[in-house]
Design a protein around this motif. Structure first.
Motif, PDB file in Angstrom:
ATOM      1  N   THR A 161       0.840  -1.203   0.000  1.00  0.00           N
ATOM      2  CA  THR A 161       0.000   0.000   0.000  1.00  0.00           C
ATOM      3  C   THR A 161       0.873   1.250   0.000  1.00  0.00           C
ATOM      4  N   LYS A 162       1.966   1.208   0.775  1.00  0.00           N
ATOM      5  CA  LYS A 162       2.884   2.358   0.762  1.00  0.00           C
ATOM      6  C   LYS A 162       3.559   2.480  -0.603  1.00  0.00           C
ATOM      7  N   GLN A 163       4.023   1.343  -1.119  1.00  0.00           N
ATOM      8  CA  GLN A 163       4.848   1.366  -2.335  1.00  0.00           C
ATOM      9  C   GLN A 163       4.033   1.729  -3.572  1.00  0.00           C
ATOM     10  N   PRO A 265       0.770   5.847 -15.925  1.00  0.00           N
ATOM     11  CA  PRO A 265       0.988   5.956 -14.472  1.00  0.00           C
ATOM     12  C   PRO A 265       2.360   5.421 -14.036  1.00  0.00           C
ATOM     13  N   TYR A 266       3.009   6.173 -13.169  1.00  0.00           N
ATOM     14  CA  TYR A 266       4.290   5.763 -12.580  1.00  0.00           C
ATOM     15  C   TYR A 266       4.225   5.989 -11.074  1.00  0.00           C
ATOM     16  N   ARG A 267       5.174   5.374 -10.357  1.00  0.00           N
ATOM     17  CA  ARG A 267       5.368   5.688  -8.925  1.00  0.00           C
ATOM     18  C   ARG A 267       6.746   6.289  -8.760  1.00  0.00           C
ATOM     19  N   SER A 268       6.843   7.186  -7.811  1.00  0.00           N
ATOM     20  CA  SER A 268       8.133   7.803  -7.541  1.00  0.00           C
ATOM     21  C   SER A 268       8.595   7.473  -6.123  1.00  0.00           C
ATOM     22  N   TYR A 318      11.148   6.516   0.796  1.00  0.00           N
ATOM     23  CA  TYR A 318       9.730   6.876   0.963  1.00  0.00           C
ATOM     24  C   TYR A 318       9.028   6.824  -0.391  1.00  0.00           C
ATOM     25  N   PRO A 319       8.105   5.906  -0.600  1.00  0.00           N
ATOM     26  CA  PRO A 319       7.341   5.924  -1.854  1.00  0.00           C
ATOM     27  C   PRO A 319       6.438   7.149  -1.920  1.00  0.00           C
ATOM     28  N   GLN A 320       6.177   7.602  -3.135  1.00  0.00           N
ATOM     29  CA  GLN A 320       5.271   8.738  -3.307  1.00  0.00           C
ATOM     30  C   GLN A 320       4.666   8.702  -4.699  1.00  0.00           C
ATOM     31  N   PRO A 321       3.526   9.381  -4.876  1.00  0.00           N
ATOM     32  CA  PRO A 321       2.935   9.424  -6.215  1.00  0.00           C
ATOM     33  C   PRO A 321       3.880  10.183  -7.157  1.00  0.00           C
ATOM     34  N   TYR A 322       3.901   9.765  -8.400  1.00  0.00           N
ATOM     35  CA  TYR A 322       4.702  10.462  -9.415  1.00  0.00           C
ATOM     36  C   TYR A 322       3.943  11.700  -9.868  1.00  0.00           C
ATOM     37  N   PRO A 332      10.306   8.936 -12.533  1.00  0.00           N
ATOM     38  CA  PRO A 332       9.373   7.801 -12.661  1.00  0.00           C
ATOM     39  C   PRO A 332      10.104   6.485 -12.366  1.00  0.00           C
ATOM     40  N   TYR A 333      10.260   6.154 -11.105  1.00  0.00           N
ATOM     41  CA  TYR A 333      11.048   4.963 -10.761  1.00  0.00           C
ATOM     42  C   TYR A 333      10.392   3.664 -11.214  1.00  0.00           C
TER      43      TYR A 333
END
Ligand code: FAD
Ligand code: UDP
Length: 401
Positions: A161-163, A265-268, A318-322, A332-333
């Motif tokens: 959920t965090k990631q 969509p990406y995650r940062s 710390y994961p975060q929205p891109y 965009p990791y």
């Protein structure tokens, strides 16, 4: 001068660097590599921090592979420091081995309960098997259902959920299957035959790959500032002139097409680096914190490099929205591997079909969860198709088209 180059490569990570080296050394092409960052290596870049400790700016990178071809290829450019990655996860106030295995069970359950759980796992799946958590949850055996619920809740639910910003079942099953439950006592994070880090670090490895005299490298250069790709006509310009060579793009494929089918969509991530005046901070290179805190893991780099130093450097992740517009969140990791992300990517994949001289290669451009060895193997495969393309062009006399 733009007409001097047979290939323009955008991105100096593994995908771009390997292709540049192959095209230059095997086909004799003159290659221009551009990267918007001030360094080579893409997300694998490492550097010494102010205390002299080798740190990975974009998160911990451990090389592991079963592809002998990839090891042979990279070994031309680096020696290796053997390193087997071990990760601990903080669960119920204890640090237990991850991937979750029979040793983790021993640490978290009473001796008699641990024995029945281990027996049930072995009986149902077999000694040494690697069982994805989403598969374990489907088990009809009540003991295994209980174990699956425990591992799902304590290891996967909150971390995922965090990631990813969603529950484990809402992301592609391959993602959580990367960290299976292991029916055995192998505490290593990866099972691959070859596990190591480059002896002098990743950046040195990239410098060596890119050292070929036919490769020109321009850092701090965004592709859009020197080149244009017209997605309607397929024409490419480089430094104001028509470019007749091949464009290899290893950035975000939606950016290449001007986001014409929407943003993928990406995650940062956000990294918080710290230095501590103590020899070691934690027992292993990585400790995961699935449940407590907003960070997912802490990495201590000395475990990877084997450096001797009285102090130690660590990083919190710390994961975060891109967010493309926010400089603090615009790397965009990870492509987001859910159904929406994959479907959106298909539009760009289809758009690429019409452009024979444009190759989208790598983790961002192909929207795939490529580890480093996958990225190298993939680049070597693309090189093989490009060589065929080049010889066909020669046979048909298309050289100057
Ligand atoms: P990248 O490394 O992302 O390189 C793309 C390059 O293109 C970048 O340098 C970027 O600046 C450049 N670029 C993009 N757009 C433009 C533009 N418009 N103009 C100019 N330049 C541009 N793999 C493992 O095997 N083991 C690990 O332990 C591991 N850990 C990881 C940890 C994290 C946090 C992450 C995010 C990834 C990890 N990976 C790991 C995966 C590894 O990072 C990738 O396999 C690898 O970086 C892919 O290389 P690439 O060249 O495809 O992409
Ligand atoms: N994962 C988890 N808990 C953990 C470790 C991993 O839930 O303690 C899940 C999470 O969804 C993560 C995925 O497994 O994104 C893959 O983990 P891996 O360590 O391979 O991620 P990476 O190193 O690529 O970020």
């Amino acid at each position: 001068m733009s007409e001097h180059y047979e290939a323009l490569i955008v991105g100096a990570g593994f995908s771009g660097a390997v292709l540049a080296e192959r095209l230059a050394s095997q086909l004799g092409w003159r290659v221009l590599v551009v990267d918007k960052r001030e360094h080579v290596g893409g997300n694998c870049f490492d550097e010494c921090d102010e205390k002299g400790i080798l740190v990975h700016r974009y998160g911990p990178h451990i090389f592991h592979t079963d592809h002998q071809q990839v090891v042979d290829y990279l070994s031309q450019f680096t020696a290796w420091r053997p390193y087997e990655h071990r990760v601990l996860a903080s669960i119920d106030g204890q640090l237990v081995p991850l991937p979750f295995n029979l040793n983790s069970i021993d640490k978290l359950f009473t001796t008699s309960k641990a024995r029945v759980l281990a027996d049930a796992l072995v009986e149902n799946f077999g000694e040494g098997t690697r069982v994805p958590i989403l598969k374990l949850r489907e088990s009809s055996n009540p003991l295994l259902q209980e174990l699956a619920g425990f591992v799902y809740d304590k290891v996967f639910l909150n971390y995922t959920t965090k990631q990813w910003g969603c529950r484990p079942e809402d992301i592609s099953p391959e993602v959580t299957a990367r960290v299976p439950v292991i029916v055995g006592r192998d505490d290593r994070y990866f099972a691959d035959v070859f596990q190591a880090v480059p002896a002098e670090g990743y950046t040195k490895l990239f410098e060596s790959i890119l050292a070929h005299p036919k490769i020109d490298l321009r850092l701090k250069t965004d592709y859009a500032d020197i080149s244009k790709f017209n997605r309607e006509t397929g024409e490419i310009s480089l430094m104001g002139n028509t470019f007749k060579g091949v464009l290899i793009f290893t950035g975000m494929v939606d950016e290449l097409f001007g986001f014409c089918h929407g943003e993928l969509p990406y995650r940062s991530l956000r990294f918080d680096f710290q230095h501590h005046d103590q020899e070691f901070f934690q027992p292993t290179a990585v400790v995961n914190y699935p449940n407590e805190h907003t960070y997912t893991r802490i990495t201590e780099f000395k475990h990877l490099s084997g450096q001797k130093n009285s102090g130690t450097s660590i990083v919190y992740e710390y994961p975060q929205p891109y967010d493309r517009q926010n400089p603090a969140a615009n790397i965009p990791y990870y492509p987001v591997f859910d159904e929406t992300g994959k479907k959106a990517y298909e539009h760009y994949e289809a758009a690429l079909q019409g452009h024979a001289k444009v190759f989208a290669v790598g983790r961002l451009a192909q929207y795939r969860y490529l580890d480093m060895d996958d990225a190298v193997a993939n680049a070597l495969d693309v090189f093989a198709s490009l060589s065929k393309f080049a010889s066909k062009r020669r046979c048909l006399g298309w050289e100057n088209t």
